[in-house]
Design a protein around this motif. Structure first.
Motif, mmCIF file in Angstrom:
data_model
loop_
_atom_site.group_PDB
_atom_site.id
_atom_site.type_symbol
_atom_site.label_atom_id
_atom_site.label_comp_id
_atom_site.label_asym_id
_atom_site.label_seq_id
_atom_site.Cartn_x
_atom_site.Cartn_y
_atom_site.Cartn_z
ATOM 1 N N ASP A 299 37.468 -0.029 30.480
ATOM 2 C CA ASP A 299 37.259 -0.575 31.828
ATOM 3 C C ASP A 299 37.311 -2.103 31.824
ATOM 4 O O ASP A 299 37.883 -2.724 32.739
ATOM 5 N N ALA A 300 36.723 -2.716 30.806
ATOM 6 C CA ALA A 300 36.761 -4.182 30.715
ATOM 7 C C ALA A 300 38.202 -4.679 30.546
ATOM 8 O O ALA A 300 38.612 -5.677 31.161
ATOM 9 N N GLN A 301 38.992 -3.973 29.732
ATOM 10 C CA GLN A 301 40.377 -4.378 29.539
ATOM 11 C C GLN A 301 41.212 -4.159 30.799
ATOM 12 O O GLN A 301 42.148 -4.926 31.079
ATOM 13 N N LEU A 302 40.886 -3.135 31.575
ATOM 14 C CA LEU A 302 41.576 -2.932 32.854
ATOM 15 C C LEU A 302 41.325 -4.108 33.795
ATOM 16 O O LEU A 302 42.230 -4.558 34.511
ATOM 17 N N GLU A 303 40.095 -4.597 33.805
ATOM 18 C CA GLU A 303 39.769 -5.755 34.645
ATOM 19 C C GLU A 303 40.545 -6.985 34.185
ATOM 20 O O GLU A 303 41.102 -7.725 35.012
ATOM 21 N N TRP A 304 40.589 -7.208 32.877
ATOM 22 C CA TRP A 304 41.290 -8.395 32.360
ATOM 23 C C TRP A 304 42.784 -8.330 32.646
ATOM 24 O O TRP A 304 43.421 -9.365 32.885
ATOM 25 N N SER A 305 43.364 -7.138 32.601
ATOM 26 C CA SER A 305 44.814 -7.003 32.773
ATOM 27 C C SER A 305 45.235 -6.887 34.228
ATOM 28 O O SER A 305 46.402 -6.630 34.517
ATOM 29 N N GLY A 306 44.297 -7.061 35.177
ATOM 30 C CA GLY A 306 44.634 -7.024 36.596
ATOM 31 C C GLY A 306 44.721 -5.637 37.183
ATOM 32 O O GLY A 306 45.329 -5.448 38.246
ATOM 33 N N LEU A 307 44.126 -4.640 36.529
ATOM 34 C CA LEU A 307 44.132 -3.262 37.038
ATOM 35 C C LEU A 307 42.712 -2.822 37.386
ATOM 36 O O LEU A 307 42.305 -1.695 37.121
ATOM 37 N N GLY A 308 41.972 -3.741 37.979
ATOM 38 C CA GLY A 308 40.573 -3.462 38.290
ATOM 39 C C GLY A 308 40.373 -2.341 39.281
ATOM 40 O O GLY A 308 39.299 -1.715 39.315
ATOM 41 N N GLU A 309 41.394 -2.040 40.120
ATOM 42 C CA GLU A 309 41.227 -0.953 41.093
ATOM 43 C C GLU A 309 41.138 0.408 40.422
ATOM 44 O O GLU A 309 40.687 1.387 41.050
ATOM 45 N N LEU A 310 41.546 0.510 39.131
ATOM 46 C CA LEU A 310 41.446 1.786 38.419
ATOM 47 C C LEU A 310 40.063 2.020 37.823
ATOM 48 O O LEU A 310 39.774 3.123 37.360
ATOM 49 N N VAL A 311 39.226 1.002 37.839
ATOM 50 C CA VAL A 311 37.876 1.134 37.278
ATOM 51 C C VAL A 311 36.991 1.847 38.294
ATOM 52 O O VAL A 311 36.808 1.370 39.413
ATOM 53 N N ARG A 312 36.457 2.969 37.900
ATOM 54 C CA ARG A 312 35.626 3.749 38.814
ATOM 55 C C ARG A 312 34.197 3.233 38.903
ATOM 56 O O ARG A 312 33.530 3.393 39.914
ATOM 57 N N LYS A 313 33.753 2.612 37.843
ATOM 58 C CA LYS A 313 32.354 2.184 37.792
ATOM 59 C C LYS A 313 32.314 0.669 37.655
ATOM 60 O O LYS A 313 32.602 0.116 36.604
ATOM 61 N N LYS A 314 31.973 0.004 38.757
ATOM 62 C CA LYS A 314 31.922 -1.452 38.764
ATOM 63 C C LYS A 314 30.538 -1.970 38.383
ATOM 64 O O LYS A 314 30.414 -2.929 37.619
ATOM 65 N N LYS A 315 29.508 -1.348 38.904
ATOM 66 C CA LYS A 315 28.147 -1.820 38.672
ATOM 67 C C LYS A 315 27.550 -1.125 37.455
ATOM 68 O O LYS A 315 27.581 0.102 37.359
ATOM 69 N N PRO A 316 27.026 -1.874 36.483
ATOM 70 C CA PRO A 316 26.427 -1.237 35.297
ATOM 71 C C PRO A 316 25.229 -0.368 35.678
ATOM 72 O O PRO A 316 24.407 -0.735 36.534
ATOM 73 N N GLY A 317 25.145 0.814 35.041
ATOM 74 C CA GLY A 317 24.036 1.717 35.293
ATOM 75 C C GLY A 317 22.913 1.545 34.278
ATOM 76 O O GLY A 317 22.991 0.735 33.348
ATOM 77 N N ARG A 318 21.869 2.332 34.471
ATOM 78 C CA ARG A 318 20.725 2.242 33.564
ATOM 79 C C ARG A 318 21.092 2.665 32.152
ATOM 80 O O ARG A 318 20.601 2.096 31.172
ATOM 81 N N GLU A 319 22.014 3.627 32.042
ATOM 82 C CA GLU A 319 22.400 4.092 30.709
ATOM 83 C C GLU A 319 23.185 3.024 29.948
ATOM 84 O O GLU A 319 23.232 3.040 28.717
ATOM 85 N N ASP A 320 23.801 2.078 30.670
ATOM 86 C CA ASP A 320 24.534 1.006 30.007
ATOM 87 C C ASP A 320 23.613 -0.022 29.368
ATOM 88 O O ASP A 320 24.083 -0.847 28.572
#
Length: 647
Positions: free
Chosen positions: A141-162
């Motif tokens: 997910d982090a690499q998707l954000e860096w490469s400009g494909l942030g719309e493919l990331v389903r989870k933007k906000k970190p959860g408690r398990e993270d």
């Protein structure tokens, strides 16, 4: 084959499962006696993989022949770990092959496919460790954000398990940094550091190895936030040479130079930053990292005043690329090339050196955006708009599908719309967004990053248009966006705003209730305040101002200080309306004495001169007064006779 079974059993009995070096030595000793022992060859390959000797493992598999490759297909794909690994792992149907393919796709920067594979694995965890899946998914997910494909990331906000493991906290921090959420990223990095220090099953050396990438990332965040002193202090405390990964070690050195609060020697900085990235293999940095590192290298060249060499070397690279294109690295090279030609100057002086380049490269996106930025900085918005409009018209007339994609790129459309909005050109803004929305509606599968946000922005503007065609387009846009993602509140609200008569209960249910939105609003105060008027922008038509609502509450009478009240002031008596006029201009004024009466007769128009009964002489006309003064001037009107003069 039966003779090899006892030897393999003896091999496993004589070694510890954790001591892979001894396993490898025993396997080599066994293969000297029996080279065709397939089981021992398989054990040897596994031992090489455990020791991270992937090249030796590939050689062992190649020398073992087709039988060993067929038996150890999973180990073979894991050893290759690159493009060949993905192809080999795809042939397998077992779960282990999916893990290997996902990791291979990640390393070859095919993050879209890696994300799909990890989503499939996460949907049926089976015997996999849930924590490992979460760690790998967070990294993708982090690499998707860096490469400009942030719309493919389903989870933007970190959860408690993270926040339970330092690896997941670190990946969540990297995702926040890629989105520009530096404050949240700093908090998550501190959490990752604390979790790593709290681990009891890691030695101090292992902890330091895990903390080094976290510290390098913290230096980057502190420098971006402008906290140079903290960044420089943290960078000095890092033992960069102890970083095992070559690319991370180089990035730490670059960040240390950039974090320095005091300007360093540009030639020394150039020496530290300049490095052939090919020498970092096999720990080669990702593409977005390589792009930034190359930009840093060119920036240090400019600081070292190497303008001519930088311009020539970059021009050679630009000539090898097709134009126009939207590649970040290619367009960044155009910016650096323009800076080299302008000798790092800005404003009108820079435009003199950069504008001639536009004749040679009329479709260079990076060069055009650089000139537009310089026009905006100098306050010449009209020239910036004219330049973008000419560039857009050239691409539209070409008719090429690739050039049309560049023409309606979200970034270029956003820049054009921003310029139109700054000049109050509402019609041009709506027309530009309508063209872009129509183009990307036809391409549902080949949309670039940011196309969805562009369609939302277009719908939000066109829904308020006075043209029926634009309103219909806005309705279609919001309907399609809502069908693609029913949880998108913006799309649901836009659908209702564009077609209020056809709104369904499911659409309205996803929105915040009106009662909740207006709770706490003082309606009476809003009515008393009147209608707020926006500040007119430069070039915008000035609208008529409406008067504010009349105040219903009576105003309190102002209290007059005693020092300002006359002594004979009577509040019950009406004041004289002529109290502000001079005394002689009031209707009640009566002059006293002969001179006062004569003066009053003289100033009054059409009044008869005063009689002899008043004991005063008649008024003398103005002309006679002047004449009398001249006659009574005591010889002032006579000419003096000059000494020695003749008549």
């Amino acid at each position: 084959m039966s003779s090899s079974v006892p030897s393999l059993a003896n091999l496993l009995k004589q070694t510890d499962i954790e001591d892979h070096e001894e396993v490898l030595e025993a396997a080599d000793a066994t293969l000297k006696q029996s080279k065709g022992d397939l089981d021992t060859q398989h054990v040897r390959v596994i031992a090489l993989l455990k020791l991270d000797r992937y090249e030796d493992a590939v050689k062992a598999l190649e020398s073992g022949g087709a039988k060993l490759k067929d038996r150890a297909r999973l180990e073979h794909s894991y050893a290759l770990y690159k493009a060949e690994a993905a192809e080999i792992a795809r042939e397998g149907s077992e779960r282990g092959f999916q893990h290997v393919e996902a990791q291979a796709r990640y390393r070859t920067e095919d993050f879209r496919k890696a994300a799909e594979l990890y989503q499939q694995l996460a949907s049926r965890p089976e015997d996999d460790a849930e924590a490992d899946l979460r760690i790998n998914t967070g990294a993708v997910d982090a690499q998707l954000e860096w490469s400009g494909l942030g719309e493919l990331v389903r989870k933007k906000k970190p959860g408690r398990e993270d926040l339970e493991a330092f690896e997941t906290a670190y990946n969540a921090a990297c995702g926040c940094i890629a989105r520009g959420e530096l404050g949240q990223g700093e908090v998550l990095l501190k959490r990752a550091r604390d979790l790593c220090n709290a681990l009891e099953d890691l030695s101090e050396e292992e902890k330091q190895a895990e903390l080094l990438p976290i510290s390098v990332q913290q230096v980057y965040i502190l420098a971006r936030l402008g906290r140079q002193d903290e960044a420089e202090s943290l960078a000095r405390g890092l033992d960069v040479r102890s970083v095992p990964d070559a690319s991370t070690r180089h990035i730490a050195q670059v960040n240390g130079v950039a974090a320095s609060a005091t300007p360093s020697n540009p030639f020394l900085a150039q020496r530290l930053v300049t490095k052939d990235l090919q020498t970092l293999k096999p720990d080669y940095p990702f593409q977005f990292q390589s792009s930034i590192l190359n930009q840093n290298r060119y920036a240090t060249d400019l600081q070292a005043l190497k303008f001519g060499g930088t311009a020539d070397s970059i021009a050679t690279l630009i000539s090898k690329q097709t134009s126009p294109n939207l590649e970040t690295f290619h367009n960044s090279l155009s910016v650096v090339n323009a800076a080299a030609h302008a000798r790092c100057q800005t404003g009108k002086e820079a435009l003199k050196h950069i504008l001639p380049l536009l004749e040679k490269r009329p479709t260079d996106v990076g060069l055009i955006l650089t000139i537009v930025q310089l026009y905006v900085l100098t306050g010449n918005h009209a020239s910036a708009i004219k330049l973008l409009e000419g560039f857009s018209n050239r691409l539209e007339q070409s008719g090429s599908a690739a050039e049309l994609d560049v023409r309606f790129a979200p970034g270029l459309v956003g820049a054009t719309v921003s310029l139109y909005r700054s000049q109050g050109r509402r019609g041009h803004e709506e027309s530009e967004l309508a063209k872009a929305a129509t183009h990307w509606r036809r391409k549902t599968k080949e949309r670039p990053a940011g196309a969805v946000q562009l369609l939302k922005a277009a719908g939000g503007v066109l829904v308020e248009s006075s043209e029926a065609e634009h309103q219909k387009l806005a309705s279609n846009l919001f309907t399609e966006l809502h069908n693609q993602d029913s949880d998108d509140r913006y799309a649901a609200a836009g659908t209702i705003a564009a077609s209020p008569n056809t709104a369904s209960p499911t659409q309205t249910a996803s929105l915040t209730p009106i009662e909740r939105l207006v709770a706490g609003i003082d309606v009476e105060a809003l009515e008393n305040a009147g209608i707020a008027q926006p500040t007119p922008t430069s070039g915008a038509a000035v609208t008529t101002r409406k008067r504010p609502a009349e105040e219903t509450k009576p105003k309190k009478a102002k209290k007059i200080r005693k020092s300002r009240i006359p002594k004979e002031y009577d509040p019950n008596k009406a004041p004289d309306p002529e109290r502000w006029l001079p005394l002689r201009d009031r209707s009640t004024y009566r002059p006293k004495g002969k001179k006062g009466k004569a003066r009053a007769n003289l100033l009054s128009q059409g009044a008869a001169p005063a009689g002899d009964s008043d004991g005063s002489r008649p008024g003398t006309p103005g002309g006679e007064v002047v004449k009398a003064k001249q006659q009574q001037g005591g010889g002032a009107g006579k000419k003096k006779k000059g000494k020695g003069g003749k008549w």
